[in-house]
Every structure is written in C-alpha cells, then in structure tokens.
Motif scaffolding. Structure first.
Motif, PDB file in Angstrom:
ATOM      1  N   GLN A  66      29.043  66.715  82.267  1.00 38.76           N
ATOM      2  CA  GLN A  66      28.332  65.454  82.022  1.00 38.76           C
ATOM      3  C   GLN A  66      28.095  65.175  80.538  1.00 38.76           C
ATOM      4  O   GLN A  66      28.401  64.085  80.046  1.00 38.76           O
ATOM      5  N   ASN A  75      29.629  62.148  78.193  1.00 37.41           N
ATOM      6  CA  ASN A  75      28.814  61.231  77.380  1.00 37.41           C
ATOM      7  C   ASN A  75      29.289  61.217  75.922  1.00 37.41           C
ATOM      8  O   ASN A  75      29.293  60.174  75.271  1.00 37.41           O
ATOM      9  N   GLU A 135      32.380  59.232  75.775  1.00 44.51           N
ATOM     10  CA  GLU A 135      32.070  57.805  75.918  1.00 44.51           C
ATOM     11  C   GLU A 135      31.829  57.170  74.535  1.00 44.51           C
ATOM     12  O   GLU A 135      32.413  56.139  74.197  1.00 44.51           O
ATOM     13  N   ASN A 144      30.778  57.019  82.778  1.00 43.61           N
ATOM     14  CA  ASN A 144      31.389  56.897  81.448  1.00 43.61           C
ATOM     15  C   ASN A 144      32.547  55.909  81.498  1.00 43.61           C
ATOM     16  O   ASN A 144      33.710  56.276  81.439  1.00 43.61           O
ATOM     17  N   HIS A 182      16.750  61.449  77.126  1.00 44.71           N
ATOM     18  CA  HIS A 182      17.878  60.532  77.078  1.00 44.71           C
ATOM     19  C   HIS A 182      18.144  60.044  75.654  1.00 44.71           C
ATOM     20  O   HIS A 182      19.278  60.002  75.187  1.00 44.71           O
ATOM     21  N   LEU A 231      21.500  60.765  73.411  1.00 43.40           N
ATOM     22  CA  LEU A 231      22.309  59.661  72.881  1.00 43.40           C
ATOM     23  C   LEU A 231      22.445  59.738  71.367  1.00 43.40           C
ATOM     24  O   LEU A 231      23.542  59.597  70.821  1.00 43.40           O
ATOM     25  N   ASN A 276      24.682  62.638  70.335  1.00 45.67           N
ATOM     26  CA  ASN A 276      26.100  62.318  70.566  1.00 45.67           C
ATOM     27  C   ASN A 276      26.616  61.372  69.493  1.00 45.67           C
ATOM     28  O   ASN A 276      27.703  61.554  68.946  1.00 45.67           O
TER      29      ASN A 276
END
Ligand SMILES: Nc1nc2c(ncn2[C@@H]2O[C@H](COP(=O)(O)OP(=O)(O)OP(=O)(O)O)[C@@H](O)[C@H]2O)c(=O)[nH]1
Ligand SMILES: [Mg+2]
Length: 369
Positions: free
Chosen positions: A11, A15, A18, A40, A171, A175, A178
């Motif tokens: 997962q 991400n 993505e 994604n 979350h 984000l 990433n």
C-alpha cells in the motif's frame, strides 16, 4: 521521459508510485490486495498477485507471493518500464506485502533487468508503532542490507515528517513524506536536463552516484543571506538532519553530488572540504553550478552511507525492553483458559427434556370426588 522508474509494492509503495506518476515518472505497482492498489488511480500498470487478499502484516506471506509468482512479476516489470536506467522499488518496511516481497524481488530484478540498476525507497515507521511492525522493519532492513548488487537505498523516515508536523494526522504525514521523497528525486533529475557554462551535473554523474551500494540521501537548502563559508557549510550539514530521509549518523559517504543554483556572488562561499568535514570526503564528487537570479540553493546527494544503526536501534530497543512481556503475551494465546467459579449453577438451567404424558383416565380419576 525520466530515466528513473518507480515500482510501488504494497500500500505505501502504491501511494509513493501514485505521486511519482503525477510528477511524470514511469510507474507501476504490485500488491497482494486489489482494493489497496485500486485507489492509486494515477498508476496505470498494476499487478495483483492472484490467490491473495493482503498479507496482514505477515512478511512470510509477501515473500511466498514472490516465490510463487516471480516469473509473472519480472515479466510485468519488464513490460512496464521503457528506457529507464534506474528502477527504485518503493515500499514500507513494517507491513507484510511490501516488506516481505521487496528484498527478494529486488534481488531477482537485479539480474533480470539488463542494463538497469535497481535500488529501493524503504519507509521506516514512526517511533510509536507496535511490536509487530518493529519486528518487520528490523527483518526487512537486514535483508535489504545484504543484497549484493543493489544500488541506492533511500530510507524515508516517517518520524522526520512527524518532527516537522507533530500535530498532523497519519494520513498527512504519509502524504507529505511521499511527496518530499519523490520531489527530491525529481529535483536532481531535472538538474541533469539543465545546461551550464560553469559545470554541468549530467545524467551520467547522477547515475554514477545513485548506482552506489548503500544508503543514499538527497537534501536541498536555501542559503539566502549567508555571509561566510562556515555558515553555508552549517546550513548544508543541517539539511542532512532535516530532510525526509534518515539523518546521517556516521562518516563514510562514497560518492556525492553538490549542486549550486543561484547568483554568482554567493557561489563563492561554497567550500567543499568544510561541507564534507562531518561525513568525510567522498571518493568521488560530482559538482554542478547553475547561475541564476533565483534564491541561492545547495542540493547535495550523499551515497554509500552506512545503515543508520542508532535510528534502527531506537525501533529495536523497545522490543528488547519488553522481551518477557511480549513472549508471555504470545504464549498466552495458546495456553490461556478461563475457569468459571459458578459451574455448579449450570444445573439450574437444565430443563427436563422428556415430559411424561399422563393418560386422560388417570387425570379424570385424580379429580373424582
Ligand atoms: N510514508 C508513508 N508511509 C506509509 C504510507 N502508507 C503506509 N505507510 C507506512 O506503512 C505501514 C503499513 O504498511 P503498508 O504499506 O500498508 O503494508 P503492505 O505492504 O500493504 O502490507 P499488508 O497491508 O500487511 O499486506 C504503516 O505503519 C506506515 O509506517 C504512505 O503512503 N506513506
Ligand atoms: Mg496493505
């Protein structure tokens, strides 16, 4: 087309892929769980391992998926990336799918992708994760560090993001982590497309650095308003502490890149020996100077670093401290029994099952006066 491809596994890896898609990288993802990968949407190429429905934090399931389907996975990767020089496999180290699959998959891909280097983007969890996650990370990093032909390993540290934004939700942490990771890689790739009169940092330089086995870090820092070389060096060194990657803990960088973008006056303050004093001079340094009127910025790439023992020990320590408690917890799973103190009371609920039917005549005679 960018010469670096991102393959997300599990997962977190999906991400990461993505965001990489959004920034123009070639991407693909592999997962044991179709529902995770389906979200994604920017990643076009997906392989879901048939017969699995997630790994539930069990690394051995992830590993088994590769053992069963490695041929399909290699073909999928070969068909997903065109003309790349480096493939980075992105995954979290503390789950089951990405953590279990990636070291073995990387080891196989190293020999199966002709002319392509293979490295990793491995996510280290926050300090407060539980025992099961810590065990996964320790096992995964150990395996990763033992792969012979591996190129750069980027260790994305979720804790670094937590330090910057203590109040954020998980979350938001994920984000931003990433995004910062992919932006750092994208930034150094973009530099290789620029030209300069004074010193180009080209793709061959970058691949030379990223092809180095060991831990790699990329950081950028604005050096606006600095007046001395010492100030510049301090700022660059502190950017190694504050990037999204695990901070440098010890000397031993093997290859490095040093890129300056900004006005000429400030470029004079860059003093290579003083910048590298903390991590030791690398064997090779690739420099780039791009003069412009933008804010002066120094970007460094440090490759071939040791795995950050202190950071990893901080994850292992709490396991060590809780050794007995954890062992007892697991033992209890199969030994525990509850013994009721009112077992005698069960009799109270026993109903007479067989009702004796009494004949009509005998009932009639009972009422006879
Ligand atoms: N930086 C970052 N970390 C993430 C992200 N998603 C999850 N994590 C980290 O990854 C851990 C969970 O691992 P997953 O990637 O969900 O696990 P998986 O590989 O899908 O494996 P299973 O779900 O066990 O099959 C969390 O504890 C976090 O440490 C993300 O998008 N970014
Ligand atoms: Mg998952």
């Amino acid at each position: 087309m960018k010469s670096v491809g991102i393959l997300g596994v599990g997962q977190a890896g999906g991400n990461m892929a993505e965001i990489a898609s959004v920034l123009g990288f070639q991407t693909a993802l592999i997962n044991t769980n179709q529902r995770d990968g389906a979200v994604n949407t920017r990643v076009e190429r997906k392989y879901f391992v048939p017969g699995y429905n997630g790994a539930g934090q069990d690394r051995s399931l992830g590993m088994r998926a590769v053992q069963e389907k490695y041929r399909e996975m290699i073909d999928f990767v070969l068909g997903s990336f065109k003309n790349i020089k480096l493939l980075l496999v992105a995954f979290s180290t503390d789950g089951g799918t990405g953590s279990g699959m990636s070291p073995l998959l990387i080891d196989l891909l190293i020999d199966q992708l002709p002319g392509i280097k293979v490295g990793a983007i491995a996510i280290i969890p926050e300090r407060n994760v539980l025992a099961g996650n810590r065990i996964n990370t320790a096992e995964c990093i150990e395996e990763l560090s033992q792969i012979e032909g591996i190129s750069s390993v980027f260790l994305v540290d979720n804790d670094q993001m937590r330090k910057l934004k203590p109040q954020s939700s998980k979350h938001e942490i994920y984000l931003s982590a990433n995004r910062q990771t992919v932006e750092a890689i994208s930034h150094v790739l973009k530099i290789t497309n620029k030209s300069s009169f004074y010193g180009n940092f080209d793709e061959t330089d970058l691949m030379n650095i990223l092809g180095t086995r060991g831990v790699t870090l990329i950081s950028s820092v604005a050096i606006t308003d600095t007046k001395t070389s010492a100030e510049v060096s301090t700022k660059v060194q502190s950017s190694w502490e504050n990037s999204i990657f695990c901070p440098v803990e010890s000397q031993g960088v093997i290859r490095a890149g040093l890129i300056y973008e900004g006005p000429e006056t400030i470029s004079k303050l860059i003093n290579v020996p003083s910048i590298f004093e903390r991590v030791g001079e690398p064997v090779q340094l690739f420099e780039g100077t791009y003069l412009s009127e933008t804010d002066p910025t120094v970007t460094t790439i440090l490759a071939g670093l040791y795995f950050p023992t202190r950071r990893l020990l901080s994850l292992e320590e709490s396991l060590e401290k809780n050794k007995e408690r954890l062992q007892n917890l697991v033992k209890k799973e199969h030994t525990q029994k509850y013994e009721s103190s009112i077992s005698w009371a069960s009799n109270l609920k026993i109903k007479k099952t067989e009702k004796q039917t009494v004949s009509i005549t005998s009932k009639l005679s009972k009422y006879k006066k």
